[in-house]
Write a protein that holds these residues in place. Structure first.
Motif, mmCIF file in Angstrom:
data_model
loop_
_atom_site.group_PDB
_atom_site.id
_atom_site.type_symbol
_atom_site.label_atom_id
_atom_site.label_comp_id
_atom_site.label_asym_id
_atom_site.label_seq_id
_atom_site.Cartn_x
_atom_site.Cartn_y
_atom_site.Cartn_z
ATOM 1 N N SER A 16 -1.996 -5.111 1.952
ATOM 2 C CA SER A 16 -3.171 -4.621 1.368
ATOM 3 C C SER A 16 -4.414 -4.925 1.826
ATOM 4 O O SER A 16 -4.554 -5.511 2.960
ATOM 5 C CB SER A 16 -3.535 -5.537 -0.056
ATOM 6 O OG SER A 16 -3.546 -7.045 0.122
ATOM 7 N N ASN A 36 -2.345 6.305 -0.714
ATOM 8 C CA ASN A 36 -3.532 5.752 -0.607
ATOM 9 C C ASN A 36 -4.680 6.617 0.425
ATOM 10 O O ASN A 36 -3.736 7.070 1.422
ATOM 11 C CB ASN A 36 -3.514 4.406 -0.066
ATOM 12 C CG ASN A 36 -4.705 3.540 0.217
ATOM 13 O OD1 ASN A 36 -5.737 3.970 0.823
ATOM 14 N ND2 ASN A 36 -4.834 2.560 -0.574
ATOM 15 N N MET A 77 0.819 -1.250 -0.062
ATOM 16 C CA MET A 77 0.072 0.107 -0.067
ATOM 17 C C MET A 77 0.825 1.282 -0.119
ATOM 18 O O MET A 77 1.922 1.382 0.808
ATOM 19 C CB MET A 77 -0.792 0.091 1.311
ATOM 20 C CG MET A 77 -1.873 1.080 1.411
ATOM 21 S SD MET A 77 -2.960 1.205 2.680
ATOM 22 C CE MET A 77 -3.684 -0.454 2.501
#
Length: 235
Positions: free
Chosen positions: A37, A5, A1
């Protein structure tokens, strides 16, 4: 990630506030999050050990039931109910073998996941986590020992009262982890049946220890409930 994000900061805060990562630095947690994730499970969805053994999971929100099932009788026993800040599956992380349990989302579940091999590499890079894993497993082993001895030594009414007490917020006097669970789920936590739990809930209502409304159990007399759990009072 990636840090770009939209939920990166939220997940960073969730990891940092978890007891499992309390001794880890912010930098090391950021590094971990980069390899994670996000995943969402619908309520009532379930997975077997083979479904999750290759990934390590961290719960951001929601509750997860960990249970064993007898395929012949259909009976279940709930081993743990996990919630925000918990991780799974630590046993598969350590020995690389499938953990013979099932996993069911009690609510909509939001988790972060990372491949087991990457998690093992991160732990070896930051040895402070070795102590965290020992503490986590020690706490779980203590809970399992309590359940095993309670089934042998105490009545189902005492076990139910003790379960309610363990899950009460000391300040609000409200149930938290097991709030709004149906009676069959509560039964699975204390090794009995739905009918027995329903009967004992009525007993606790009649003596004034609890009240029930909209499937919510509310503690009315904490001292009375404690005396029942300590086998000093029989309704």
């Amino acid at each position: 990630m990636k840090p770009e994000n939209n939920h990166f900061l939220k997940y960073l805060e969730a990891l940092s506030s978890s007891p499992f990562f309390k001794d880890s630095s912010t930098g090391s947690i950021k590094e971990l999050l980069h390899s994670m994730s996000e995943e969402h499970w619908n309520a009532k969805s379930f997975k077997s050990s083979t479904d999750v053994m290759s990934t390590f999971h961290f719960i951001v929100s929601g509750r997860l039931k960990v249970y064993k099932s007898n395929p012949d009788s259909g009976r279940e026993h709930t081993v743990f109910v996990l919630s925000k800040g918990d991780v799974f599956d630590v046993l598969s992380l350590l020995d690389t073998k499938p953990h013979d349990v099932y996993w069911e989302a009690l609510d909509s579940l939001e988790v972060l996941k990372i491949p087991m091999e990457q998690m093992r590499h991160w732990i070896n890079k930051y040895p402070v986590m070795h102590k965290a894993i020992l503490y986590y497993l020690g706490d779980r082993m203590r809970q399992l020992m309590d359940v095993a001895t309670d089934v042998t030594l105490h009545s189902t009414l005492v076990r139910l009262s003790a379960l309610l007490l363990k899950n009460i917020n000391g300040e609000t006097r409200k149930l938290e982890l097991i709030n709004n669970l149906p009676n069959d789920e509560i039964a699975g936590l204390i090794g009995t049946t739905r009918a027995v739990v329903s009967r004992h809930i009525q007993e606790l209502k009649r003596c004034g220890a609890i009240s029930v409304s909209r499937k919510q159990i509310n503690v009315k007399n904490l001292e009375l409930l404690l005396s029942i759990a300590e086998e000093k009072y029989i309704p």
